[in-house]
Design a protein around this motif. Structure first.
Motif, PDB file in Angstrom:
ATOM      1  N   PHE A 167       0.820  -1.355  -0.124  1.00 56.96           N
ATOM      2  CA  PHE A 167      -0.129  -0.122  -0.027  1.00 56.96           C
ATOM      3  C   PHE A 167       0.957   1.343  -0.215  1.00 56.96           C
ATOM      4  N   PHE A 168       2.123   1.235  -0.817  1.00 56.65           N
ATOM      5  CA  PHE A 168       2.945   2.057  -0.605  1.00 56.65           C
ATOM      6  C   PHE A 168       3.379   2.514  -2.207  1.00 56.65           C
ATOM      7  N   TYR A 169       2.911   3.596  -2.643  1.00 55.40           N
ATOM      8  CA  TYR A 169       3.260   3.986  -4.126  1.00 55.40           C
ATOM      9  C   TYR A 169       3.875   5.220  -4.252  1.00 55.40           C
ATOM     10  N   LYS A 170       4.366   5.313  -5.517  1.00 54.25           N
ATOM     11  CA  LYS A 170       5.070   6.390  -5.952  1.00 54.25           C
ATOM     12  C   LYS A 170       4.874   6.990  -7.505  1.00 54.25           C
ATOM     13  N   HIS A 171       5.081   7.992  -7.763  1.00 59.30           N
ATOM     14  CA  HIS A 171       4.751   8.607  -8.969  1.00 59.30           C
ATOM     15  C   HIS A 171       5.882   8.006  -9.929  1.00 59.30           C
ATOM     16  N   ALA A 172       5.552   7.677 -11.231  1.00 63.76           N
ATOM     17  CA  ALA A 172       6.641   7.226 -12.041  1.00 63.76           C
ATOM     18  C   ALA A 172       7.641   8.238 -12.266  1.00 63.76           C
ATOM     19  N   ASP A 173       7.629   9.325 -12.397  1.00 63.52           N
ATOM     20  CA  ASP A 173       8.658  10.451 -12.661  1.00 63.52           C
ATOM     21  C   ASP A 173       9.223  11.122 -11.431  1.00 63.52           C
ATOM     22  N   ALA A 174       9.019  10.568 -10.367  1.00 65.54           N
ATOM     23  CA  ALA A 174       9.316  11.002  -8.989  1.00 65.54           C
ATOM     24  C   ALA A 174      11.033  10.855  -8.883  1.00 65.54           C
ATOM     25  N   PRO A 225     -13.402  15.138   2.110  1.00 62.70           N
ATOM     26  CA  PRO A 225     -12.400  14.440   1.548  1.00 62.70           C
ATOM     27  C   PRO A 225     -11.805  15.152   0.071  1.00 62.70           C
ATOM     28  N   ARG A 226     -10.250  15.098   0.069  1.00 63.91           N
ATOM     29  CA  ARG A 226      -9.618  15.338  -0.928  1.00 63.91           C
ATOM     30  C   ARG A 226      -9.191  14.096  -1.438  1.00 63.91           C
ATOM     31  N   ASP A 227      -9.199  13.780  -2.846  1.00 63.92           N
ATOM     32  CA  ASP A 227      -8.792  12.454  -3.463  1.00 63.92           C
ATOM     33  C   ASP A 227      -7.362  12.393  -3.486  1.00 63.92           C
ATOM     34  N   MET A 228      -6.792  11.431  -2.431  1.00 60.62           N
ATOM     35  CA  MET A 228      -5.084  11.075  -2.553  1.00 60.62           C
ATOM     36  C   MET A 228      -4.910  10.801  -3.855  1.00 60.62           C
ATOM     37  N   LYS A 229      -5.585  10.042  -4.679  1.00 63.04           N
ATOM     38  CA  LYS A 229      -5.434   9.551  -5.862  1.00 63.04           C
ATOM     39  C   LYS A 229      -5.045  10.552  -6.727  1.00 63.04           C
ATOM     40  N   ALA A 230      -5.905  11.828  -6.966  1.00 58.22           N
ATOM     41  CA  ALA A 230      -5.672  12.743  -7.710  1.00 58.22           C
ATOM     42  C   ALA A 230      -4.243  13.626  -7.401  1.00 58.22           C
ATOM     43  N   LEU A 231      -4.114  13.595  -6.173  1.00 55.14           N
ATOM     44  CA  LEU A 231      -2.752  14.372  -5.692  1.00 55.14           C
ATOM     45  C   LEU A 231      -1.617  13.467  -6.302  1.00 55.14           C
ATOM     46  N   LEU A 232      -1.631  11.958  -6.002  1.00 53.87           N
ATOM     47  CA  LEU A 232      -0.615  11.448  -6.584  1.00 53.87           C
ATOM     48  C   LEU A 232      -0.639  11.192  -8.138  1.00 53.87           C
ATOM     49  N   PHE A 233      -1.578  11.013  -8.698  1.00 51.31           N
ATOM     50  CA  PHE A 233      -1.602  10.871  -9.983  1.00 51.31           C
ATOM     51  C   PHE A 233      -1.241  12.132 -10.877  1.00 51.31           C
ATOM     52  N   GLU A 234      -1.676  13.201 -10.283  1.00 54.73           N
ATOM     53  CA  GLU A 234      -1.127  14.362 -10.896  1.00 54.73           C
ATOM     54  C   GLU A 234       0.330  14.851 -10.773  1.00 54.73           C
ATOM     55  N   GLY A 235       0.978  14.311  -9.935  1.00 58.04           N
ATOM     56  CA  GLY A 235       2.320  14.411  -9.617  1.00 58.04           C
ATOM     57  C   GLY A 235       2.482  15.636  -8.621  1.00 58.04           C
ATOM     58  N   GLU A 236       1.494  15.747  -7.776  1.00 58.14           N
ATOM     59  CA  GLU A 236       1.608  16.787  -6.565  1.00 58.14           C
ATOM     60  C   GLU A 236       2.153  16.192  -5.234  1.00 58.14           C
ATOM     61  N   LEU A 237       2.055  14.946  -5.224  1.00 56.80           N
ATOM     62  CA  LEU A 237       2.755  14.135  -4.324  1.00 56.80           C
ATOM     63  C   LEU A 237       3.722  13.182  -5.078  1.00 56.80           C
ATOM     64  N   ASP A 290      -0.265   3.576 -15.470  1.00 52.77           N
ATOM     65  CA  ASP A 290       1.097   3.593 -15.918  1.00 52.77           C
ATOM     66  C   ASP A 290       1.740   4.815 -15.352  1.00 52.77           C
ATOM     67  N   GLU A 291       1.274   5.812 -14.862  1.00 49.56           N
ATOM     68  CA  GLU A 291       2.015   6.876 -14.266  1.00 49.56           C
ATOM     69  C   GLU A 291       2.345   6.844 -12.867  1.00 49.56           C
ATOM     70  N   VAL A 292       1.567   5.622 -12.124  1.00 52.19           N
ATOM     71  CA  VAL A 292       1.679   5.475 -10.734  1.00 52.19           C
ATOM     72  C   VAL A 292       2.453   4.006 -10.647  1.00 52.19           C
ATOM     73  N   GLU A 293       3.241   3.892  -9.679  1.00 51.14           N
ATOM     74  CA  GLU A 293       3.738   2.620  -9.533  1.00 51.14           C
ATOM     75  C   GLU A 293       3.640   1.989  -8.081  1.00 51.14           C
ATOM     76  N   PHE A 294       3.920   0.866  -7.787  1.00 54.81           N
ATOM     77  CA  PHE A 294       4.018   0.293  -6.429  1.00 54.81           C
ATOM     78  C   PHE A 294       5.568   0.751  -5.956  1.00 54.81           C
ATOM     79  N   MET A 295       5.626   1.013  -4.616  1.00 54.67           N
ATOM     80  CA  MET A 295       7.156   1.277  -4.145  1.00 54.67           C
ATOM     81  C   MET A 295       8.123   0.091  -4.376  1.00 54.67           C
ATOM     82  N   PHE A 296       7.501  -0.967  -4.228  1.00 56.44           N
ATOM     83  CA  PHE A 296       8.276  -2.280  -4.312  1.00 56.44           C
ATOM     84  C   PHE A 296       7.944  -3.246  -5.579  1.00 56.44           C
TER      85      PHE A 296
END
Length: 331
Positions: A87-94, A170-182, A200-206
């Motif tokens: 349950f730990f994710y990263k943006h692909a361009d991070a 609620p503020r959607d955490m998905k949008a923040l991650l997928f848009e690269g704000e996080l 494609d734009e978001v990946e599992f940390m592991f």
């Protein structure tokens, strides 16, 4: 003569026999409700709305700093456990290959006090070398048990109008991650997990979270507890026997669920459930859902309390036995 009490808990298979009345606590006429966990936790910690409640372990540990303000005590029942690497994710361009690369990055969490986040921050620091003080943390909601967090941690509400309280707006955490704000997110939401798996734009940390979680258990013997069960002190003072009665009922409900799950081909909608259960039994064995204070659960609780202390949620580390009703320590 029975006493009338209310219980709110998750609608999990481990609790289901309690919820449907198949298991009845001795001497208690129980009225049960199922509530969305964050709302249930907040209603209990802030208003003690229920007599008995399944609660977030992190908030409960924090509440022990001021037991007069939080007049309830837990029993050593842990109806929610989950490995959190998946349950730990990263943006692909991070430009992040692993947890240590999050230094100087922005990371979203539910709250600082969410048990899943306490576990994953602790694991990221202890096993992967992430200095938690170098991360720009963003939380979606306020802690249910307010604590003054150390200034060494950079923690802000997520951007937007909701002001860091996602329970109310609620503020959607998905949008923040997928848009690269996080750059990354630690979030136990099942919906976000499914979205990341398909993206494609978001990946599992592991890269292989299942293998990573299995290795974590092999190395530590820890199946991380997320929740415990608390009972209002007023009830315990008037009826001390309630603690053991409720403990026994939760344990019987758990045992019925585990017995039911020995026939997964009939009782589950997962096609390969029988194979997954076989793998779980081979790795974790009988103690996958252990209740009570045993050598294993003590080690899990000591690890969690250590993480909570390191992360500023409690002023000192508590011995596991101080967290629970005395009469349940040896059951």
């Amino acid at each position: 003569m029975s006493i009338e009490l209310t219980l709110s808990c998750d609608n999990s298979d481990l609790n289901r026999a309690l919820l449907n009345g198949e298991v009845e606590p001795r001497g208690i006429d129980l009225t049960t409700t199922v509530t969305y966990p964050p709302r249930r936790h907040r209603r209990f910690f802030r208003q003690q709305e229920f007599d008995i409640c399944e609660v977030c372990l992190a908030s409960y540990v924090s509440s022990r700093t001021n037991p007069e303000a939080y007049p309830f005590t837990a029993i050593p029942v842990f109806p929610s456990r989950k490995f959190r690497h998946s349950f730990f994710y990263k943006h692909a361009d991070a430009d992040v290959d692993g947890p240590a690369d999050l230094a100087g990055k922005s990371v979203g969490v539910q709250s600082w006090q969410t048990a899943a986040n306490v576990w994953m921050r602790g694991i990221a620091q202890e096993r992967y070398g992430l200095d938690l003080e170098t991360v720009d943390w963003y939380r979606r909601r306020e802690d249910d048990v307010p604590v003054e967090l150390p200034e060494r941690f950079d923690i802000d509400p997520v951007p937007g109008s909701q002001g860091g309280d996602a329970i109310e707006e609620p503020r959607d955490m998905k949008a923040l991650l997928f848009e690269g704000e996080l750059d990354a997110v630690m979030d136990p939401s099942g919906s976000l997990f499914r979205a990341v798996a398909a993206a494609d734009e978001v990946e599992f940390m592991f890269d292989d979270p299942i293998a990573t979680e299995r290795q974590y258990y092999t190395d530590t013997g820890i199946h991380p507890p997320m929740h415990t069960v608390a009972i209002r002190d007023e009830i315990l003072e008037e009826n001390p026997w309630v603690a053991v009665s409720v403990y026994d009922a939760f344990r019987e409900a758990r045992d019925r669920a585990l017995e039911w799950n020995t026939r997964p081909s009939y009782n589950m909608s997962l096609t390969w459930a029988h194979l997954h259960l076989l793998e779980q039994n081979e790795l974790i064995g009988d103690r996958a859902w252990e209740y009570g204070l045993s050598e294993a659960t003590r080690r899990e609780l000591e690890t969690f309390v250590g993480y909570a202390h390191d992360q500023g949620l409690i002023p000192s580390e508590y011995a596991p036995e101080t967290l629970f009703v005395d009469s349940t320590l040896d059951v």
